[in-house]
Design a protein around this motif. Structure first.
Motif, PDB file in Angstrom:
ATOM      1  N   MET A 138       1.180  -0.927  -0.526  1.00  0.00           N
ATOM      2  CA  MET A 138      -0.114   0.105   0.238  1.00  0.00           C
ATOM      3  C   MET A 138       1.138   1.219  -0.515  1.00  0.00           C
ATOM      4  N   ALA A 139       1.812   1.227   1.118  1.00  0.00           N
ATOM      5  CA  ALA A 139       2.442   2.675   0.835  1.00  0.00           C
ATOM      6  C   ALA A 139       3.602   2.745  -0.207  1.00  0.00           C
ATOM      7  N   LEU A 140       3.902   1.613  -1.073  1.00  0.00           N
ATOM      8  CA  LEU A 140       4.993   2.151  -2.157  1.00  0.00           C
ATOM      9  C   LEU A 140       3.965   2.024  -3.505  1.00  0.00           C
ATOM     10  N   ALA A 141       3.203   1.303  -3.409  1.00  0.00           N
ATOM     11  CA  ALA A 141       2.057   0.969  -4.587  1.00  0.00           C
ATOM     12  C   ALA A 141       0.697   1.836  -4.858  1.00  0.00           C
ATOM     13  N   ALA A 142       0.347   2.592  -3.519  1.00  0.00           N
ATOM     14  CA  ALA A 142      -1.110   3.035  -3.862  1.00  0.00           C
ATOM     15  C   ALA A 142      -0.064   5.069  -4.620  1.00  0.00           C
ATOM     16  N   PRO A 143       1.084   5.267  -4.491  1.00  0.00           N
ATOM     17  CA  PRO A 143       1.638   6.252  -4.511  1.00  0.00           C
ATOM     18  C   PRO A 143       1.973   6.591  -6.253  1.00  0.00           C
ATOM     19  N   VAL A 144       2.039   5.386  -6.894  1.00  0.00           N
ATOM     20  CA  VAL A 144       1.947   5.442  -8.414  1.00  0.00           C
ATOM     21  C   VAL A 144       0.045   5.561  -8.500  1.00  0.00           C
ATOM     22  N   LEU A 145      -0.909   5.157  -8.320  1.00  0.00           N
ATOM     23  CA  LEU A 145      -1.510   5.065  -8.396  1.00  0.00           C
ATOM     24  C   LEU A 145      -2.092   6.652  -8.355  1.00  0.00           C
ATOM     25  N   VAL A 146      -2.016   7.110  -7.813  1.00  0.00           N
ATOM     26  CA  VAL A 146      -2.203   8.818  -6.810  1.00  0.00           C
ATOM     27  C   VAL A 146      -1.503   9.806  -8.127  1.00  0.00           C
ATOM     28  N   CYS A 147       0.154   9.697  -8.534  1.00  0.00           N
ATOM     29  CA  CYS A 147       0.581  10.238  -9.895  1.00  0.00           C
ATOM     30  C   CYS A 147      -0.680   9.597 -10.720  1.00  0.00           C
ATOM     31  N   THR A 148      -0.406   8.251 -11.295  1.00  0.00           N
ATOM     32  CA  THR A 148      -1.137   8.083 -12.546  1.00  0.00           C
ATOM     33  C   THR A 148      -1.597   8.652 -13.069  1.00  0.00           C
ATOM     34  N   LEU A 149      -2.925   8.866 -11.963  1.00  0.00           N
ATOM     35  CA  LEU A 149      -4.128   9.328 -12.122  1.00  0.00           C
ATOM     36  C   LEU A 149      -4.518  10.611 -12.123  1.00  0.00           C
ATOM     37  N   SER A 150      -3.635  11.247 -11.715  1.00  0.00           N
ATOM     38  CA  SER A 150      -3.600  12.888 -11.643  1.00  0.00           C
ATOM     39  C   SER A 150      -2.593  13.391 -13.029  1.00  0.00           C
ATOM     40  N   LEU A 151      -2.086  12.456 -13.322  1.00  0.00           N
ATOM     41  CA  LEU A 151      -0.968  12.575 -14.890  1.00  0.00           C
ATOM     42  C   LEU A 151      -2.788  12.611 -15.533  1.00  0.00           C
ATOM     43  N   ALA A 152      -3.338  11.535 -15.985  1.00  0.00           N
ATOM     44  CA  ALA A 152      -4.343  12.261 -16.637  1.00  0.00           C
ATOM     45  C   ALA A 152      -5.763  12.879 -16.168  1.00  0.00           C
ATOM     46  N   LEU A 153      -5.691  13.015 -14.951  1.00  0.00           N
ATOM     47  CA  LEU A 153      -6.765  13.907 -14.772  1.00  0.00           C
ATOM     48  C   LEU A 153      -5.450  15.564 -15.755  1.00  0.00           C
ATOM     49  N   PHE A 154      -4.545  16.110 -15.606  1.00  0.00           N
ATOM     50  CA  PHE A 154      -4.032  16.827 -16.645  1.00  0.00           C
ATOM     51  C   PHE A 154      -4.177  16.361 -17.672  1.00  0.00           C
ATOM     52  N   ASP A 155      -4.012  15.651 -18.470  1.00  0.00           N
ATOM     53  CA  ASP A 155      -4.341  15.444 -19.981  1.00  0.00           C
ATOM     54  C   ASP A 155      -5.256  16.142 -19.919  1.00  0.00           C
ATOM     55  N   ARG A 156      -6.553  15.748 -19.319  1.00  0.00           N
ATOM     56  CA  ARG A 156      -8.388  16.025 -19.255  1.00  0.00           C
ATOM     57  C   ARG A 156      -8.605  17.663 -19.502  1.00  0.00           C
ATOM     58  N   VAL A 157      -7.328  18.483 -18.143  1.00  0.00           N
ATOM     59  CA  VAL A 157      -8.288  19.485 -18.025  1.00  0.00           C
ATOM     60  C   VAL A 157      -7.201  20.424 -17.902  1.00  0.00           C
ATOM     61  N   VAL A 158      -5.942  20.691 -18.261  1.00  0.00           N
ATOM     62  CA  VAL A 158      -4.416  21.487 -18.316  1.00  0.00           C
ATOM     63  C   VAL A 158      -3.441  21.168 -20.131  1.00  0.00           C
ATOM     64  N   GLN A 159      -4.667  20.152 -20.589  1.00  0.00           N
ATOM     65  CA  GLN A 159      -3.905  19.510 -21.898  1.00  0.00           C
ATOM     66  C   GLN A 159      -2.739  19.080 -22.000  1.00  0.00           C
ATOM     67  N   THR A 160      -2.472  18.663 -21.185  1.00  0.00           N
ATOM     68  CA  THR A 160      -1.111  17.444 -21.635  1.00  0.00           C
ATOM     69  C   THR A 160      -1.025  16.656 -22.054  1.00  0.00           C
ATOM     70  N   ASN A 161      -0.296  16.034 -22.996  1.00  0.00           N
ATOM     71  CA  ASN A 161      -0.038  14.528 -23.537  1.00  0.00           C
ATOM     72  C   ASN A 161       0.569  13.864 -23.444  1.00  0.00           C
ATOM     73  N   PHE A 162       0.371  13.167 -22.083  1.00  0.00           N
ATOM     74  CA  PHE A 162       1.382  12.244 -21.134  1.00  0.00           C
ATOM     75  C   PHE A 162       1.120  10.858 -21.863  1.00  0.00           C
ATOM     76  N   PHE A 163      -1.158  10.939 -22.192  1.00  0.00           N
ATOM     77  CA  PHE A 163      -0.949   9.790 -22.786  1.00  0.00           C
ATOM     78  C   PHE A 163      -1.495   9.449 -24.242  1.00  0.00           C
ATOM     79  N   VAL A 164      -1.081  11.397 -25.238  1.00  0.00           N
ATOM     80  CA  VAL A 164      -1.388  11.540 -26.258  1.00  0.00           C
ATOM     81  C   VAL A 164      -0.586  11.053 -27.123  1.00  0.00           C
ATOM     82  N   ALA A 165      -1.015  10.132 -27.815  1.00  0.00           N
ATOM     83  CA  ALA A 165       0.140   9.442 -29.141  1.00  0.00           C
ATOM     84  C   ALA A 165       0.422  10.877 -30.132  1.00  0.00           C
ATOM     85  N   ALA A 166      -0.236  11.161 -30.715  1.00  0.00           N
ATOM     86  CA  ALA A 166      -0.625  12.259 -31.737  1.00  0.00           C
ATOM     87  C   ALA A 166       0.369  13.634 -31.766  1.00  0.00           C
ATOM     88  N   GLN A 167       0.541  13.443 -29.905  1.00  0.00           N
ATOM     89  CA  GLN A 167       1.074  14.834 -30.096  1.00  0.00           C
ATOM     90  C   GLN A 167       1.755  14.756 -28.180  1.00  0.00           C
TER      91      GLN A 167
END
Lengths: 227, 629
Positions: free
Chosen positions: B288-317
């Protein structure tokens, strides 16, 4: 007949006056673990950096004109590192019993850390590219934004340790009014015996964590600004 | 005279004023609106230099974050940090009230938090179960009948997320919080406020997930895969915030557990005397202590992609959706063991009690728990065998996945050998433990098909994999969750549960569970994909069988809930202090356990599994004055 382990009649007073060493030990171990969690958190950015860089999808890893400003980055990281260094020096003073010197270094460390955050906020608006400008820009803004948040939290922690030292600087016996921080004016005893003695382990834990975080900032500086 | 006891009982209206759940809800709603309007009025202009920000998304995200902050403020979680900011010293406990009211506020008594978790997790488990009933209702017919496809996907997603998210704390939340301090001879958890915080964050997360339906739902299931994630309606933000909050709660819960076990063990409680349940909790908490931070970070990146238009997960960009898949499963597979390991530990903890034999192979069992915990980091890519990963990587991950069956097998061996020639008592908790052997064995064996590349290519994404993980998670975790309820709730509440009703519940649930999930293996082999609202007509009989069985399973859980509440609220049969004749220390305490746990900190002289090896161990009082650890 063995003495019973507990009897229902005994109340909260049994919980008062816990020796502070226990909490101090917990603080240290908790901080090591939190640093471990922090490392795994930022490993995601490290992985993203190398993964997206190696793929260079659509040639958009780092389009022309997307280069993080080295001077801005250097100033920010230098401020973070300097702040962590002053906390270390302050800890040494505290260990040596030079509490006034610790407080001086503590306030300098706090000022440097906060200055780093302000410069970071200004720096984002002067990069000449935005988060939508490709893979590198995404990693850059994501990594620095979260570093900002973690540093902000660390500054809060530093402020609490400093503020306690400052508030009770003239208290020799280490006995502030019971329940002052617990929101319970009716409390007649501390649940931690001599809670002020926890300033030292708190400072040790903070110093370790802030140094660790500054190390992550240096790694970010190398990858995001120099490579 | 207790310094904290509240002797006067003010009127109800007066007790509602202050920091409690009601205030939390009111401030949570207020915080939601402050976040919503603040995003438009203040944040939007100040972030204009970023350019492409979706302010509708941003407003929703800030609204929910504002809601969470308001909720926690209303419960009183900001009081202590603000006092510390002003320089007041550390303290361990909040002002604590007595009676039922303490369950609806910030309480730093680990036993109260454990019971809060039990009801809170139970509530969301119930909601997740209702979603399962809706899914099976839809699948009674091969064509659409009740829900549009999008709504169906949302129901599937909410069910999966609720179960995988909330139930991560299904054992550690109620039982570890309550029992670990008792088992190690301590009076509290290491960080009592953080302990309370993990619970209330989890409750806020559960509510946020439920509101996804108002924002169009989400189509991704519990994994939130890209690129579907970024294309989804705003309901996706609810999923992201839910799971990120769950991740934060898990991280803090894990750290708190580890620190408690490492630093607060009573004298004499060496590592080789630690109850096996505590080892299971420790193994889980590390993940829990080590894996859950990876989840929090991953979902934060997904949120960034949706809100501030970063392109972590957008292949064309310049991004890649595989980045999400990889990062998610770096968390996701340890997550499976976060769910499973506490179940292992519960079984190993109870078998000696009901077989009246010492735990066979204590060190082997510990090695098994820690081995699973370690190996679970090296298997994640078997989840993306068919997603186009580099073919050269497949053999390694196939091998590492199969390797994990070895430490898992340790648990089986230790369990079976403990039963061997034991004087077995078939109590309700024991029946649930024995069912674990059957269920988890089927789950584990079917997992081999999914870890082998050739068979995974056929079965991946089908109902076969769904049957597999329900056998491991529900068969492994939920059955042991009920074992724990029947075993420890008499200690936690002081009320004895009926053995007869418990056995009816067990047989009903066990038969309905297997009748529901065993046919899904066949349905999967016959080609029915997961998350599809329609299926081939030829599969209707099997699907109807499964649906009817699922309804029976749901009814068995309703039966449990009704009898459980009835016994706690009306029958109230007093529990003996040690109803199972256990040698474990928590059963040597009065029921329910006093607020301070121990008059004096005990001294351990042996492990708790010496059944048939002489008289029960004595925990000689240390002789130190009360209050000193």
């Amino acid at each position: 007949m063995a003495e019973p382990l507990a009897s229902p009649g005994t109340g909260y007073e049994v919980l008062e006056n816990e020796p502070p060493e226990l909490m101090g030990r917990g603080l240290r171990v908790g901080t090591y673990l939190f640093a471990g969690g922090t490392a795994f958190f930022f490993l995601c950015f490290l992985f993203a950096f190398f993964y997206l860089r190696s793929l260079d999808n659509a040639g958009m890893w780092k389009p022309k004109g997307v280069d993080a400003s080295i001077p801005w980055g250097t100033v920010i990281v230098a401020l973070y590192v300097a702040s962590a260094l002053f906390v270390r020096l302050g800890l040494a003073d505290h260990v040596a019993g030079r509490h006034r010197e610790w407080r001086q270094k503590g306030v300098v460390a706090l000022a440097l850390g906060l200055a780093g955050l302000v410069v970071q906020a200004i720096g984002w608006s002067h990069q000449g590219f935005g988060p939508a400008d490709g893979g590198f820009a995404s990693v850059y803004f994501g990594w620095t934004a979260f570093l900002f948040l973690f540093v902000f939290g660390t500054m809060y922690w530093l402020e609490t340790v400093f503020a306690t030292s400052l508030r009770y600087r003239n208290t020799l016996t280490g006995q502030p009014a019971p329940g002052e921080a617990s929101g319970d004016p009716d409390r007649t005893a501390h649940d931690i015996q001599d809670p002020l003695s926890l300033v030292r382990p708190g400072l040790e834990a903070l110093s370790f964590y802030w140094t660790f975080l500054a190390g992550i900032a240096v790694l970010a500086w190398v990858l995001l600004y120099l490579v | 005279m207790s310094t904290m006891a509240v002797d006067v009982h003010p009127p109800v209206w007066r007790r509602l004023i202050g920091f409690n759940l009601l205030t939390g809800v009111i401030l949570g709603v207020g915080g939601w609106y402050v976040g919503w309007f603040g995003a438009h009025a203040v944040v939007a202009p100040s972030l204009s230099f970023f350019g492409d920000i979706d302010f509708n998304e941003l407003s929703l995200v800030l609204a929910y974050l504002g809601g969470v902050v308001g909720f926690l403020t209303g419960l009183g979680f900001l009081n202590y940090p603000l006092a510390r900011l002003r320089g007041y010293p550390s303290s361990l406990r909040e002002k604590e009230t007595q009676g039922v009211g303490r369950y609806f506020t910030l309480c730093t008594d680990h036993k109260v938090v454990g019971i809060q978790y039990l009801w809170g997790i139970g509530l969301f488990f119930f909601i997740g179960g209702l979603n399962a009933m809706l899914i099976r209702t839809e699948l009674l017919r091969p064509a659409h009948q009740v829900f549009p496809a999008g709504t169906y996907l949302t129901i599937v997603g909410v069910h999966g997320s609720m179960m995988m998210g909330m139930m991560t704390s299904g054992i550690l939340g109620p039982f570890a919080n309550y029992l670990i301090p008792l088992m190690i001879g301590a009076r509290r958890m290491a960080f009592p406020r953080i302990e309370a915080l993990t619970f209330w964050i989890l409750m806020a997360a559960g509510v946020i997930l439920q509101t996804t339906i108002f924002w169009g739902g989400f189509p991704t299931g519990w994994t939130g895969y890209e690129p579907l994630n970024i294309e989804a309606y705003q309901g996706m933000d609810c999923y992201i915030l839910f799971f990120a909050l769950v991740g934060i709660s898990m991280t803090l819960l894990g750290i708190n557990m580890i620190v408690t076990i490492v630093t607060m063990r009573a004298p004499g409680l060496t590592w080789t005397r630690l109850p096996i349940f505590a080892w299971g909790v420790l193994s889980t908490a590390i993940l829990m202590a080590l894996a859950a931070p990876v989840l929090v970070c991953t979902l934060s990146l997904a949120l960034f992609d949706r809100v501030v238009q970063t392109n972590f997960f957008v292949a064309a960009q310049g991004g890649s959706s595989y980045l999400y898949e990889n990062l998610f499963w770096v968390f996701g597979h340890p997550e499976v063991y976060i769910l499973a390991l506490p179940g292992f530990a519960i079984v190993l903890e109870m078998l000696p009690v009901f077989a009246r034999k010492p735990l066979w192979g204590y060190r082997l069992a510990v090695a098994g728990l820690l081995g699973v915990s370690l190996l679970s980091w090296f298997v994640w890519q078997h989840h993306i065998f068919v997603s186009g990963i580099n073919g050269d990587l497949r053999p390694f991950y196939m091998l590492s996945t199969e390797l994990i069956s070895i430490p898992t097998g340790f648990t089986f061996i230790c369990g079976m050998m403990t039963l061997w020639r034991g004087n077995i008592r078939y109590t309700t908790p024991m029946l649930f433990c024995l069912a674990w052997f059957f269920n988890f064995l089927l789950g584990g064996l079917s997992g081999v098909f999914l870890s082998d590349v050739p068979s995974d290519v056929t079965t991946h994404g089908s109902f076969f994999s769904m049957a597999h993980f329900h056998y491991t998670i529900m068969g492994g975790l939920v059955f042991t969750f009920f074992a724990a309820i029947y075993y420890w709730v008499p200690k936690m509440t002081g009320i004895q549960l009926s053995e007869r009703l418990g056995k009816i519940h067990f047989w009903w649930m066990f038969l309905a569970f297997n009748s529901t999930f065993a046919p899904l293996f066949a349905i999967g082999f016959l080609g029915q994909p997961r998350r599809a609202v329609t299926y081939a007509k030829s599969l209707q009989f099997l699907n109807d069988w499964v649906s009817v069985s699922a309804f029976a399973l749901g009814l068995s859980l309703l039966f449990f809930l009704a009898t459980f509440v009835y016994q706690l609220a009306f029958v109230k049969k007093p529990a003996e202090a040690n109803p199972w004749a256990s040698r474990s220390i928590e059963f040597q305490l009065p029921s329910p356990v006093p607020v301070h746990n121990f008059d004096r900190i005990p001294v351990f002289s042996s492990d708790p599994y010496g059944y048939g090896e002489g008289p029960a161990p004595s925990w000689t009082p240390a002789g130190a004055p009360a209050g000193r650890d």
